[in-house]
Design a protein around this motif. Structure first.
Motif, PDB file in Angstrom:
ATOM      1  N   MET A   1      14.583   7.636  43.060  1.00  0.00           N
ATOM      2  CA  MET A   1      14.121   9.177  42.953  1.00  0.00           C
ATOM      3  C   MET A   1      14.520   9.524  41.148  1.00  0.00           C
ATOM      4  SD  MET A   1      15.737  12.185  44.983  1.00  0.00           S
ATOM      5  CE  MET A   1      17.289  12.407  43.812  1.00  0.00           C
ATOM      6  N   ASP A   2      13.810  10.456  40.685  1.00  0.00           N
ATOM      7  CA  ASP A   2      13.689  10.794  39.465  1.00  0.00           C
ATOM      8  C   ASP A   2      15.068  11.848  39.350  1.00  0.00           C
ATOM      9  OD1 ASP A   2      13.659  12.154  37.168  1.00  0.00           O
ATOM     10  OD2 ASP A   2      11.499  12.723  37.215  1.00  0.00           O
ATOM     11  N   PRO A   3      16.051  11.696  38.571  1.00  0.00           N
ATOM     12  CA  PRO A   3      17.150  12.468  38.744  1.00  0.00           C
ATOM     13  C   PRO A   3      16.716  13.947  38.180  1.00  0.00           C
ATOM     14  CG  PRO A   3      17.476  11.019  36.873  1.00  0.00           C
ATOM     15  CD  PRO A   3      16.210  10.614  37.624  1.00  0.00           C
ATOM     16  N   GLN A   4      15.539  14.105  37.613  1.00  0.00           N
ATOM     17  CA  GLN A   4      15.325  15.293  37.076  1.00  0.00           C
ATOM     18  C   GLN A   4      14.710  16.380  37.804  1.00  0.00           C
ATOM     19  OE1 GLN A   4      16.177  16.092  33.898  1.00  0.00           O
ATOM     20  NE2 GLN A   4      16.843  13.876  33.916  1.00  0.00           N
ATOM     21  N   VAL A   5      14.232  15.467  39.279  1.00  0.00           N
ATOM     22  CA  VAL A   5      13.671  16.464  40.210  1.00  0.00           C
ATOM     23  C   VAL A   5      14.635  16.938  41.021  1.00  0.00           C
ATOM     24  CG1 VAL A   5      11.995  16.309  42.125  1.00  0.00           C
ATOM     25  CG2 VAL A   5      11.543  15.228  39.927  1.00  0.00           C
ATOM     26  N   ASP A   6      14.551  18.106  41.447  1.00  0.00           N
ATOM     27  CA  ASP A   6      15.534  18.954  42.458  1.00  0.00           C
ATOM     28  C   ASP A   6      14.779  18.588  43.699  1.00  0.00           C
ATOM     29  OD1 ASP A   6      17.438  21.889  41.923  1.00  0.00           O
ATOM     30  OD2 ASP A   6      17.811  20.078  43.057  1.00  0.00           O
ATOM     31  N   PRO A   7      15.309  18.000  44.589  1.00  0.00           N
ATOM     32  CA  PRO A   7      14.843  17.290  45.968  1.00  0.00           C
ATOM     33  C   PRO A   7      14.255  18.509  46.741  1.00  0.00           C
ATOM     34  CG  PRO A   7      16.938  16.589  45.709  1.00  0.00           C
ATOM     35  CD  PRO A   7      16.870  17.337  44.518  1.00  0.00           C
ATOM     36  N   HIS A   8      15.054  19.428  47.155  1.00  0.00           N
ATOM     37  CA  HIS A   8      14.555  20.572  48.179  1.00  0.00           C
ATOM     38  C   HIS A   8      14.401  21.891  47.550  1.00  0.00           C
ATOM     39  CE1 HIS A   8      18.837  20.788  48.111  1.00  0.00           C
ATOM     40  NE2 HIS A   8      18.932  21.992  48.584  1.00  0.00           N
ATOM     41  N   ALA A   9      14.127  21.789  46.218  1.00  0.00           N
ATOM     42  CA  ALA A   9      14.070  22.904  45.345  1.00  0.00           C
ATOM     43  C   ALA A   9      12.795  23.946  45.553  1.00  0.00           C
ATOM     44  CB  ALA A   9      14.534  22.776  43.827  1.00  0.00           C
ATOM     45  N   GLU A  10      11.778  23.218  45.895  1.00  0.00           N
ATOM     46  CA  GLU A  10      10.124  23.898  45.764  1.00  0.00           C
ATOM     47  C   GLU A  10      10.184  25.102  46.929  1.00  0.00           C
ATOM     48  OE1 GLU A  10       8.981  23.871  43.085  1.00  0.00           O
ATOM     49  OE2 GLU A  10      10.032  22.188  42.475  1.00  0.00           O
ATOM     50  N   ALA A  11      10.403  24.807  48.015  1.00  0.00           N
ATOM     51  CA  ALA A  11       9.871  25.964  48.790  1.00  0.00           C
ATOM     52  C   ALA A  11      10.867  26.467  50.113  1.00  0.00           C
ATOM     53  CB  ALA A  11       8.625  25.738  49.656  1.00  0.00           C
ATOM     54  N   GLY A  12      10.910  27.414  50.740  1.00  0.00           N
ATOM     55  CA  GLY A  12      11.875  27.745  51.652  1.00  0.00           C
ATOM     56  C   GLY A  12      13.054  28.077  51.242  1.00  0.00           C
ATOM     57  N   THR A  13      13.946  28.899  52.326  1.00  0.00           N
ATOM     58  CA  THR A  13      15.005  29.239  52.152  1.00  0.00           C
ATOM     59  C   THR A  13      16.187  28.288  52.970  1.00  0.00           C
ATOM     60  OG1 THR A  13      14.860  30.702  53.865  1.00  0.00           O
ATOM     61  CG2 THR A  13      14.777  31.725  51.739  1.00  0.00           C
ATOM     62  N   TYR A  14      17.402  28.155  52.242  1.00  0.00           N
ATOM     63  CA  TYR A  14      18.119  27.031  52.628  1.00  0.00           C
ATOM     64  C   TYR A  14      19.619  27.781  53.067  1.00  0.00           C
ATOM     65  CZ  TYR A  14      14.762  24.097  50.763  1.00  0.00           C
ATOM     66  OH  TYR A  14      13.674  23.347  50.588  1.00  0.00           O
ATOM     67  N   PRO A  15      20.161  27.477  54.141  1.00  0.00           N
ATOM     68  CA  PRO A  15      21.117  28.042  54.808  1.00  0.00           C
ATOM     69  C   PRO A  15      22.511  27.971  53.981  1.00  0.00           C
ATOM     70  CG  PRO A  15      20.859  26.272  56.310  1.00  0.00           C
ATOM     71  CD  PRO A  15      19.541  26.528  55.192  1.00  0.00           C
ATOM     72  N   ASP A  16      23.227  29.179  53.848  1.00  0.00           N
ATOM     73  CA  ASP A  16      24.548  29.042  53.213  1.00  0.00           C
ATOM     74  C   ASP A  16      25.560  28.594  54.245  1.00  0.00           C
ATOM     75  OD1 ASP A  16      26.843  29.715  51.897  1.00  0.00           O
ATOM     76  OD2 ASP A  16      26.232  31.154  51.069  1.00  0.00           O
ATOM     77  N   LEU A  17      26.115  27.299  54.092  1.00  0.00           N
ATOM     78  CA  LEU A  17      26.895  26.677  54.996  1.00  0.00           C
ATOM     79  C   LEU A  17      28.111  27.516  55.339  1.00  0.00           C
ATOM     80  CD1 LEU A  17      27.582  24.153  56.777  1.00  0.00           C
ATOM     81  CD2 LEU A  17      29.090  23.065  54.688  1.00  0.00           C
ATOM     82  N   ARG A  18      28.602  28.375  54.247  1.00  0.00           N
ATOM     83  CA  ARG A  18      29.925  29.290  54.443  1.00  0.00           C
ATOM     84  C   ARG A  18      29.430  30.446  55.502  1.00  0.00           C
ATOM     85  NH1 ARG A  18      30.198  31.819  48.991  1.00  0.00           N
ATOM     86  NH2 ARG A  18      28.137  31.873  48.809  1.00  0.00           N
ATOM     87  N   VAL A  19      28.161  30.762  55.582  1.00  0.00           N
ATOM     88  CA  VAL A  19      27.847  31.771  56.866  1.00  0.00           C
ATOM     89  C   VAL A  19      28.075  31.205  57.986  1.00  0.00           C
ATOM     90  CG1 VAL A  19      26.206  33.408  57.713  1.00  0.00           C
ATOM     91  CG2 VAL A  19      26.316  33.013  55.127  1.00  0.00           C
ATOM     92  N   GLN A  20      27.494  30.049  58.231  1.00  0.00           N
ATOM     93  CA  GLN A  20      27.527  29.604  59.286  1.00  0.00           C
ATOM     94  C   GLN A  20      29.103  29.025  59.888  1.00  0.00           C
ATOM     95  OE1 GLN A  20      25.357  25.599  59.353  1.00  0.00           O
ATOM     96  NE2 GLN A  20      26.717  24.931  61.048  1.00  0.00           N
ATOM     97  N   LEU A  21      29.866  28.572  58.826  1.00  0.00           N
ATOM     98  CA  LEU A  21      31.214  28.053  59.218  1.00  0.00           C
ATOM     99  C   LEU A  21      32.125  29.365  59.348  1.00  0.00           C
ATOM    100  CD1 LEU A  21      31.665  25.381  56.260  1.00  0.00           C
ATOM    101  CD2 LEU A  21      31.646  25.061  58.733  1.00  0.00           C
ATOM    102  N   ASP A  22      31.842  30.597  58.771  1.00  0.00           N
ATOM    103  CA  ASP A  22      32.570  31.757  59.022  1.00  0.00           C
ATOM    104  C   ASP A  22      32.262  32.422  60.266  1.00  0.00           C
ATOM    105  OD1 ASP A  22      33.529  31.795  56.559  1.00  0.00           O
ATOM    106  OD2 ASP A  22      32.240  33.334  55.647  1.00  0.00           O
ATOM    107  N   ALA A  23      31.063  32.155  60.735  1.00  0.00           N
ATOM    108  CA  ALA A  23      30.836  32.748  62.093  1.00  0.00           C
ATOM    109  C   ALA A  23      31.339  31.465  63.369  1.00  0.00           C
ATOM    110  CB  ALA A  23      29.266  32.660  62.358  1.00  0.00           C
ATOM    111  N   GLN A  24      31.192  30.319  62.991  1.00  0.00           N
ATOM    112  CA  GLN A  24      31.849  29.408  64.102  1.00  0.00           C
ATOM    113  C   GLN A  24      33.375  29.613  64.026  1.00  0.00           C
ATOM    114  OE1 GLN A  24      30.367  25.540  62.240  1.00  0.00           O
ATOM    115  NE2 GLN A  24      30.340  24.748  64.494  1.00  0.00           N
ATOM    116  N   ARG A  25      34.100  29.716  62.852  1.00  0.00           N
ATOM    117  CA  ARG A  25      35.635  30.211  62.758  1.00  0.00           C
ATOM    118  C   ARG A  25      36.154  31.043  63.824  1.00  0.00           C
ATOM    119  NH1 ARG A  25      36.517  30.289  57.712  1.00  0.00           N
ATOM    120  NH2 ARG A  25      35.982  32.247  58.202  1.00  0.00           N
ATOM    121  N   ALA A  26      35.300  32.418  63.446  1.00  0.00           N
ATOM    122  CA  ALA A  26      35.514  33.295  64.273  1.00  0.00           C
ATOM    123  C   ALA A  26      35.205  33.205  65.642  1.00  0.00           C
ATOM    124  CB  ALA A  26      34.427  34.497  63.945  1.00  0.00           C
ATOM    125  N   GLU A  27      34.477  32.408  66.126  1.00  0.00           N
ATOM    126  CA  GLU A  27      33.917  32.160  67.536  1.00  0.00           C
ATOM    127  C   GLU A  27      34.968  31.201  68.133  1.00  0.00           C
ATOM    128  OE1 GLU A  27      30.385  30.894  70.082  1.00  0.00           O
ATOM    129  OE2 GLU A  27      29.946  31.908  68.127  1.00  0.00           O
TER     130      GLU A  27
END
Ligand code: HEM
Length: 389
Positions: A1-27
């Protein structure tokens, strides 16, 4: 892979793991996965497990990693050796070279146009300072930059064969560095390690490779990711950026490092480490059988509202004592002082070499994908008022 290419950078939104972990911890702060492993998310539970190596052993895989996978007296013997390479004096001796690399990288960055924080600043800085520390030649740096990108992609793919192949390639790079040092003519940290002893006998090649792998393989990526997290905070929080510029102007290095550690607590890119239980035990009334793999989630623990009342608030003085970015217990990170010095030097150089750092309006930031955290892409503009012609 070309190190200059950011692999999942082109489209879409990506979840913030912190949001998921905060919710899991509370539950449910003790999470049972389908594969039988258990993940701990509360600060108290994570710290307690890390401080109880007799119940939560680090010997999680058949693969022997020095010193990470060892316990007890055996761990202590290797750890004592490793600690001698990472003392405050050793770290201070590396500061001038780190500063030279930081200054050169910042000076070469274009002003008024988009710059990729992780790829253009974090990765080259991490690779150059770690290579210089270990005495590795300049020619190896491009190979290491490429390796960091491939390792990152392999880890995210979850494909064990691919991860093993990438790890094997790293071992080959390290072995190629040992050969020219056998004659004893080169004097650097790598050759010093080759002459070092544990329990009164010289280290074997496999042990030297394992130690060097743990000083570089995971940590180059963590350092680069940390630069992304810190710069994102500064570029999106004008008051914080101004506070850090004030610390630079006043030469307050310790306060600057405390600020860096606090930013990493809020958004810890070094997500977790594993343990395996040596006996039946219990966490929060949940029974955990002997032989269970237990994941200590530092990212979640560092945002536990029971300990950090407002986890997203920046308050180094209040939060430092409970900060788990570098772990706790016998395996606490021996590279903490080196890491904080390196991060201080690169962020300091960025602030000193600019009047403002802003987010790029051209492209947005992109969260890292699990199992990583932090940012995969942090497009910024240095001195945004200087629009390139
Ligand atoms: C942002 C950068 C870094 C972070 C967030 C980080 C974090 C951590 C954490 C949380 C642990 C505890 C692991 C556990 O309890 O199982 C650890 C261990 C370790 N770290 Fe770091 N680290 C970083 C950089 C470094 C660097 C630059 C080095 C070496 C030069 C290093 C060398 C090690 C080693 C050898 C261990 C294993 C210690 C042992 O098992 O006794 N780390 N690190």
């Amino acid at each position: 892979m070309d190190p200059q290419v950011d692999p999942h950078a082109e489209a879409g939104t990506y979840p913030d793991l912190r949001v998921q972990l905060d919710a899991q911890r509370a539950e449910c702060p003790v999470v049972r996965h389908a594969d039988g492993s258990v993940m701990l998310l509360n600060h108290f539970d994570v710290a307690s497990a890390a401080l109880d190596p007799e119940t939560f052993s680090s010997a999680v895989s058949a693969h022997r990693a020095l010193p990470n996978s060892l316990d007890g007296a055996e761990h202590r013997a290797y750890r004592d050796l490793i600690d001698t390479y990472l003392t405050d004096d050793e770290v201070a001796a590396q500061e001038p070279q780190a500063r030279d690399h930081a200054t050169a990288i910042v000076a070469a960055l274009p002003r008024g146009v988009t710059v990729r924080t992780v790829l253009d600043i974090g990765t080259p800085f991490a690779v150059r300072t770690q290579s210089t520390w270990l005495g590795w030649p300049r020619e190896i740096e491009d190979e290491l930059v490429q390796w960091v990108a491939d390792n990152h992609a392999a880890t995210r793919s979850g494909d064990r064969a691919r991860m093993a192949a990438v790890a094997e390639r790293f071992d080959a790079i390290i072995r190629s560095l040992l050969e020219p040092r056998r004659s004893g003519e080169i004097d650097d940290v790598t050759s010093r390690l080759m002459r070092d002893t544990v329990d009164g006998r010289p280290l074997e090649d496999a042990e030297i490779v394992s130690i060097l792998r743990n000083w570089t393989a995971g940590d180059l990526g963590s350092l680069a990711a940390s630069v992304g997290v810190i710069v994102h905070h500064l570029a999106t929080d004008v008051a914080l950026q101004s506070h850090l510029r004030g610390l630079v102007a006043a030469g307050r290095t310790q306060d600057f490092e405390d600020a860096i550690e606090e930013i990493l607590r809020i958004d810890d890119p070094f997500v977790s480490n594993r343990r395996i239980t040596t006996r039946d035990t219990e966490v929060r009334g949940e029974s955990i059988a002997v032989g269970t793999r237990v994941i200590l989630n530092w990212t979640a623990a560092n945002r536990d509202p029971e300990v950090f009342e407002e986890p997203d608030s920046f308050n180094p003085a209040e939060h430092a004592a409970a900060n788990l970015v570098f772990g706790i217990g016998p395996h606490v990170c021996p590279g903490r002082a080196l890491t904080l010095m390196e991060l201080r030097v690169i962020i300091w150089a960025l602030l000193e070499g600019t009047t403002a750092i802003g987010m790029s309006h051209e492209r947005g930031p992109v969260r890292e994908l699990a199992p990583g955290s932090g940012w995969a892409r942090v497009p910024i503009v240095l001195d945004p008022h200087q629009i390139a012609g």
